[in-house]
Write an enzyme that holds these catalytic residues in place. Structure first.
Site, PDB file in Angstrom:
ATOM      1  N   GLY A  33       0.822  -1.201   0.000  1.00 29.72           N
ATOM      2  CA  GLY A  33       0.000   0.000   0.000  1.00 29.72           C
ATOM      3  C   GLY A  33       0.855   1.249   0.000  1.00 29.72           C
ATOM      4  N   ASN A  34       0.246   2.371   0.362  1.00 32.31           N
ATOM      5  CA  ASN A  34       0.972   3.632   0.421  1.00 32.31           C
ATOM      6  C   ASN A  34       0.407   4.488   1.548  1.00 32.31           C
ATOM      7  OD1 ASN A  34      -1.272   5.338  -0.761  1.00 32.31           O
ATOM      8  ND2 ASN A  34      -0.898   3.940  -2.484  1.00 32.31           N
ATOM      9  N   ASP A  35       0.948   5.686   1.712  1.00 29.14           N
ATOM     10  CA  ASP A  35       0.605   6.519   2.862  1.00 29.14           C
ATOM     11  C   ASP A  35      -0.544   7.489   2.606  1.00 29.14           C
ATOM     12  OD1 ASP A  35       2.513   5.472   4.605  1.00 29.14           O
ATOM     13  OD2 ASP A  35       4.093   6.777   3.827  1.00 29.14           O
ATOM     14  N   SER A  36      -1.250   7.356   1.492  1.00 23.79           N
ATOM     15  CA  SER A  36      -2.320   8.309   1.195  1.00 23.79           C
ATOM     16  C   SER A  36      -3.407   8.269   2.268  1.00 23.79           C
ATOM     17  CB  SER A  36      -2.948   8.001  -0.164  1.00 23.79           C
ATOM     18  OG  SER A  36      -4.049   8.849  -0.404  1.00 23.79           O
TER      19      SER A  36
END
Length: 400
Positions: free
Chosen positions: A209-212
């Site tokens: 995933g990512n930090d959005s």
């Protein structure tokens, strides 16, 4: 858009009554004159004196108490009203209004009110789901009430669910844009917005995933709603509550987001790809948890669908906005993306900037469009940035 309006706020006896005090201030800040009426239950949570000090008007609580002998108080208030708001609205008052029962000042005045009426239910998630409450709300909609959808979040009972009263500024925004449809440039237009960071599963308990945080996409959804649009918010998992007055479609993966966007794309006027979509996914997803046995682990990845590129190839009347979250060569990458994806606008930002990247409430962006010079927007709250992005899109589409 509420300047000069006479707004009657009816407060009923739920814990969310404490938010009504802030709602009074928010409505006054927007130029409205506000008068408040409370049920007996509401006075147990917030005293009439509080609302009197905030509104600068006497607060109505007793249908038999007449401040002015020359008028009937509940009829006078009803006749004075341009907009009526019931917030919070308990199941009790919803039931009374749906069945024409007038046994206190609030229900009596509302029965006499011919102005637009907005009702904001707030209660426990199980009460909200009760068939009687659903039936009564449906009846109120049929009778001309505009029902403001409750928010999802932490409830007074100590667990999360649908039933929270939306924040005061959200209620004010909703009423403002509903009350002035002829002034709204996106009235009757469908706007699709993606938000949050997609997740690609490695196994049942892990993902790439990512930090959005989704904050930029949700701010855009609110801004589009306030311009009159029918907003479809397609969101990966976030910790944010869905804005009132929009349709939320929840997804997890890039493939699911692509499918959801494609299903809505044909009839859209504007599509804003604000989500941080994973570029790669595991080629194989383990059916069981991957155990920590070897010293190293090699994952074989494959590309996920390029949603923006696909939309660019298939667009017809749609105005397509993409985002470029970069850490270097911002202008070069954004201009390249604008051409390669056949977008109408690319909004670029430096996510290495701690005030303009993921998980913050501010942003600093540059807007790129074909045959136009870059437009730099200074550091500001993401809601401010969202309004400016949509203002530029409206200008390009000549909808204003």
């Amino acid at each position: 858009m509420l300047a000069g309006k006479h707004i009657a706020l009816y407060v009923t006896g739920g814990i969310a009554a404490y938010k009504a005090a802030s709602l009074v201030r928010e409505l006054i800040r927007r130029g409205a004159e506000v008068r408040v009426a409370e049920t007996e239950g509401a006075t147990a949570f917030v005293t009439p004196l509080t609302f009197q000090v905030l509104s600068k008007h006497v607060v109505y609580t007793d249908r038999f108490k007449q401040e002015d002998a020359a008028e009937v108080a509940h009829i006078a208030l009803a006749d004075w009203t341009d907009i009526a708001i019931i917030a919070p609205a308990t199941a009790d008052v919803i039931g009374k209004l749906a069945n024409g029962i007038a046994d206190d000042f609030v229900t009596t005045a509302l029965l006499a009110t011919v102005a637009p009426k907005y009702i904001a239910p707030a209660m426990n998630v199980h009460m909200l789901a009760n068939s009687a409450v659903a039936r009564n709300l449906a009846q109120l909609q049929q009778d001309g009430f505009d029902v403001i959808d409750p928010a999802v979040g932490f409830l007074a009972e100590g667990y999360s669910g649908k039933g929270r009263l939306p924040e005061p500024h959200e209620i004010a925004d909703y009423v403002a844009h509903k009350s002035n449809p002829q002034q709204l440039p996106l009235q009757g237009k469908k706007v699709i917005i993606t938000a949050g960071g997609t997740r690609e599963r490695l196994d049942p308990v892990r993902f790439i995933g990512n930090d959005s945080s989704g904050k930029m996409g949700y701010a855009l959804a609110e801004a589009a709603r306030d311009l009159g649009a029918e907003v479809i918010l397609i969101s990966a998992k976030t910790n944010l509550s869905a804005p009132t007055g929009i349709m939320l479609i929840s997804v997890e993966t890039a493939a699911q987001m692509s499918q959801a966007v494609q299903a809505q794309f044909k009839t859209a006027a504007i599509v804003i790809m604000a989500a941080a979509v994973s570029d790669y996914r595991p080629k194989q997803v383990a059916k069981e948890k991957i155990k920590k046995t070897a010293v190293t682990l090699t994952l074989e990845l494959e590309k996920t669908p390029d949603i923006l590129a696909t939309l660019g190839q298939n667009k017809q009347q749609q105005y397509l906005i993409g985002f470029a979250a970069e850490t270097q060569n911002i202008a070069e990458y954004a201009q390249g993306k604008l051409t390669a994806k056949k977008a109408n606008m690319i909004v670029a930002n430096d996510v290495s900037n701690r005030n303009a990247g993921f998980n913050v409430s501010t942003n600093k962006v540059t807007i790129f469009r074909p045959n136009q010079g870059p437009l730099d927007l200074p550091l500001a709250d993401k809601h401010v940035i969202a309004r400016e992005i949509l203002a530029q899109a409206v200008e390009d589409l000549k909808l204003n």
